[in-house]
Design a protein around this motif. Structure first.
Motif, PDB file in Angstrom:
ATOM      1  N   ALA A 107       0.860  -1.185   0.000  1.00  0.00           N
ATOM      2  CA  ALA A 107       0.000   0.000   0.000  1.00  0.00           C
ATOM      3  C   ALA A 107       0.893   1.231   0.000  1.00  0.00           C
ATOM      4  O   ALA A 107       2.021   1.201   0.520  1.00  0.00           O
ATOM      5  CB  ALA A 107      -0.894   0.004   1.239  1.00  0.00           C
ATOM      6  N   ILE A 108       0.372   2.297  -0.601  1.00  0.00           N
ATOM      7  CA  ILE A 108       1.075   3.583  -0.564  1.00  0.00           C
ATOM      8  C   ILE A 108       0.061   4.618  -0.094  1.00  0.00           C
ATOM      9  O   ILE A 108      -1.064   4.682  -0.607  1.00  0.00           O
ATOM     10  CB  ILE A 108       1.663   3.934  -1.943  1.00  0.00           C
ATOM     11  N   THR A 109       0.448   5.376   0.899  1.00  0.00           N
ATOM     12  CA  THR A 109      -0.511   6.320   1.489  1.00  0.00           C
ATOM     13  C   THR A 109      -0.409   7.681   0.792  1.00  0.00           C
ATOM     14  O   THR A 109       0.531   7.940   0.029  1.00  0.00           O
ATOM     15  CB  THR A 109      -0.255   6.483   3.001  1.00  0.00           C
ATOM     16  N   ALA A 110      -1.360   8.548   1.099  1.00  0.00           N
ATOM     17  CA  ALA A 110      -1.446   9.847   0.420  1.00  0.00           C
ATOM     18  C   ALA A 110      -0.193  10.700   0.636  1.00  0.00           C
ATOM     19  O   ALA A 110       0.155  11.516  -0.219  1.00  0.00           O
ATOM     20  CB  ALA A 110      -2.682  10.594   0.902  1.00  0.00           C
ATOM     21  N   ASN A 111       0.487  10.504   1.760  1.00  0.00           N
ATOM     22  CA  ASN A 111       1.700  11.309   1.986  1.00  0.00           C
ATOM     23  C   ASN A 111       2.960  10.636   1.416  1.00  0.00           C
ATOM     24  O   ASN A 111       4.074  11.096   1.646  1.00  0.00           O
ATOM     25  CB  ASN A 111       1.881  11.625   3.478  1.00  0.00           C
ATOM     26  N   GLY A 112       2.785   9.542   0.689  1.00  0.00           N
ATOM     27  CA  GLY A 112       3.918   8.889   0.034  1.00  0.00           C
ATOM     28  C   GLY A 112       4.640   7.877   0.918  1.00  0.00           C
ATOM     29  O   GLY A 112       5.714   7.384   0.557  1.00  0.00           O
ATOM     30  N   ALA A 113       4.055   7.533   2.069  1.00  0.00           N
ATOM     31  CA  ALA A 113       4.643   6.470   2.894  1.00  0.00           C
ATOM     32  C   ALA A 113       4.363   5.120   2.229  1.00  0.00           C
ATOM     33  O   ALA A 113       3.346   4.961   1.542  1.00  0.00           O
ATOM     34  CB  ALA A 113       4.052   6.490   4.295  1.00  0.00           C
ATOM     35  N   VAL A 114       5.280   4.188   2.438  1.00  0.00           N
ATOM     36  CA  VAL A 114       5.175   2.890   1.748  1.00  0.00           C
ATOM     37  C   VAL A 114       4.965   1.771   2.760  1.00  0.00           C
ATOM     38  O   VAL A 114       5.757   1.611   3.700  1.00  0.00           O
ATOM     39  CB  VAL A 114       6.466   2.626   0.935  1.00  0.00           C
ATOM     40  N   VAL A 115       3.880   1.045   2.582  1.00  0.00           N
ATOM     41  CA  VAL A 115       3.613  -0.107   3.447  1.00  0.00           C
ATOM     42  C   VAL A 115       4.084  -1.342   2.691  1.00  0.00           C
ATOM     43  O   VAL A 115       3.637  -1.604   1.581  1.00  0.00           O
ATOM     44  CB  VAL A 115       2.094  -0.221   3.748  1.00  0.00           C
ATOM     45  N   ASN A 116       5.009  -2.057   3.287  1.00  0.00           N
ATOM     46  CA  ASN A 116       5.537  -3.259   2.620  1.00  0.00           C
ATOM     47  C   ASN A 116       5.979  -4.243   3.696  1.00  0.00           C
ATOM     48  O   ASN A 116       5.892  -3.965   4.903  1.00  0.00           O
ATOM     49  CB  ASN A 116       6.692  -2.882   1.683  1.00  0.00           C
ATOM     50  N   LYS A 117       6.466  -5.390   3.264  1.00  0.00           N
ATOM     51  CA  LYS A 117       6.846  -6.485   4.155  1.00  0.00           C
ATOM     52  C   LYS A 117       7.667  -5.997   5.348  1.00  0.00           C
ATOM     53  O   LYS A 117       8.541  -5.145   5.203  1.00  0.00           O
ATOM     54  CB  LYS A 117       7.641  -7.515   3.340  1.00  0.00           C
ATOM     55  N   ILE A 118       7.389  -6.562   6.492  1.00  0.00           N
ATOM     56  CA  ILE A 118       8.108  -6.204   7.715  1.00  0.00           C
ATOM     57  C   ILE A 118       9.629  -6.258   7.449  1.00  0.00           C
ATOM     58  O   ILE A 118      10.118  -7.198   6.828  1.00  0.00           O
ATOM     59  CB  ILE A 118       7.694  -7.149   8.889  1.00  0.00           C
ATOM     60  N   GLY A 119      10.311  -5.245   7.920  1.00  0.00           N
ATOM     61  CA  GLY A 119      11.758  -5.150   7.690  1.00  0.00           C
ATOM     62  C   GLY A 119      12.111  -4.136   6.616  1.00  0.00           C
ATOM     63  O   GLY A 119      13.247  -3.655   6.563  1.00  0.00           O
ATOM     64  N   THR A 120      11.131  -3.775   5.793  1.00  0.00           N
ATOM     65  CA  THR A 120      11.404  -2.812   4.714  1.00  0.00           C
ATOM     66  C   THR A 120      11.892  -1.480   5.290  1.00  0.00           C
ATOM     67  O   THR A 120      12.844  -0.875   4.781  1.00  0.00           O
ATOM     68  CB  THR A 120      10.131  -2.574   3.865  1.00  0.00           C
TER      69      THR A 120
END
Ligand code: RUB
Length: 331
Positions: free
Chosen positions: A219-232
């Motif tokens: 997932a990518i949030t509106a402020n450009g944060a990136v949700v990805n696999k734990i450890g990213t």
């Protein structure tokens, strides 16, 4: 790596649906991670909705609409963090809602949904290919690139770069606790790409020789944060320290529209038994095992997000989101 194609998925569904519905089969395949990776999850859910539509016996168009909506809601609950999943399901359900308001026949409603599902799957596969093209242009001869987990979009970049004749090296973190890094390493090695596998905890040691990091996203949030696999986010922090750039490859249906209005992305927590055997936990009842499946990399640590619509700095994502949400929806 044998690519898990939609045909394989349909075959899997066909076998499983002998004992259960296509929706139950897809739900359990996604939940148990037999189907994993945000893009594949999205396509698997849409393929299941397609099978449901094609095989179902609906007495009225309203029945079809209500059944499809219920099926979609069930699928969405399988993996909460992969925003691609609700986005893909909602894409189909939005078309179903429009059909419902037009009062068309059941047969016509089903036909239109089959077309929408096919369109989604085809455009998702095309998006991965386009990201491969855009990302590969960022790879120069001699580059050393670190990756984390197993991302179809990131892999497409490596594979395309190799086809273009680029000579580069990939360092893949093993990605505990489920070792998706092994899938990446073996897929790249099989294609003749120079790849090494390292423990997650060695990321900082190897970062010194890395030119940039490339990962996928759930997932990518509106402020450009990136949700990805734990450890990213740890890898990103380490990259930031050594001034290695940090790139993300993600199809636009991973953009989380609801974060524009302040919603947070839910982080999936998985079973403790992915970390330790049941017997160990039974013998150590005082230990609480935490197993978050994803983490959030803040936009400050992200240089570029490579999508099929172009390459954006994290600050540009909100504009892309606005543009996409203003687009008229396809029938
Ligand atoms: C997979 C993961 C991947 C993203 C992007 O996690 O974090 O980096 O899903 O993958 P899991 P893709 O193994 O828990 O599903 O680019 O293939 O969509």
């Amino acid at each position: 790596m044998k690519r898990f194609g939609e045909r394989d998925f349909r075959l899997g569904l066909a076998l499983e649906s002998m004992s259960s519905s296509p929706i139950d089969s897809a739900y359990s395949q996604i939940k148990s991670m037999r189907v994993r990776g945000a893009g594949r999850i999205a396509r698997a859910a849409v393929s299941a909705l397609r099978t449901y539509s094609e095989e179902g016996r609906f007495s009225t168009a309203k029945d079809f609409y209500l059944g499809l909506s219920e099926a979609g809601e069930r699928l969405k609950s399988a993996r909460p963090t992969a925003v691609s999943l609700p986005n893909a399901v909602n894409y189909v359900l939005a078309a179903a809602r429009r059909n419902d308001s037009k009062g068309i026949s059941t047969r016509e409603a089903v036909k239109r949904i089959l077309t929408v599902c096919d369109g989604f799957v085809a455009s998702s596969l095309k998006a991965v290919e386009t990201i491969g093209d855009y990302g590969a242009r960022r790879i120069r001869d001699g580059d050393v690139i670190m990756t984390h987990c197993n991302s179809e979009a990131a892999t497409a970049v490596f594979v395309t770069a190799q086809k273009m004749g680029r000579k580069f090296e990939v360092i893949a973190t093993e990605t505990r606790p489920r070792f998706q890094g092994r899938i990446t390493a073996s897929a790249l090695a099989r294609r003749g790409i120079d790849v090494s596998l390292i423990p997650d905890s060695a990321a900082r040691v190897y970062m010194r020789k890395v030119d940039f990091v490339l990962v996928g996203a759930d997932a990518i949030t509106a402020n450009g944060a990136v949700v990805n696999k734990i450890g990213t986010s740890q890898v990103a922090l380490t990259a930031h320290e050594t001034r290695a750039r940090f790139y993300v490859a993600a199809e636009t249906y991973k953009l989380s529209g609801t974060t524009m209005t302040g919603e947070l992305v839910e982080i999936e927590h998985r079973s403790p038994y992915e970390l330790v055997p049941r017997a160990w936990l039974d013998a150590n009842k005082g230990v609480r095992v935490e197993n978050p499946a994803f983490d959030i990399t803040p936009p400050e640590y992200v240089d570029l997000i490579i999508t099929e619509k172009g390459i954006f700095p994290p600050q540009g994502i909100v504009f892309l989101m606005k543009e996409l949400y203003d687009e008229p929806k396809a029938e």
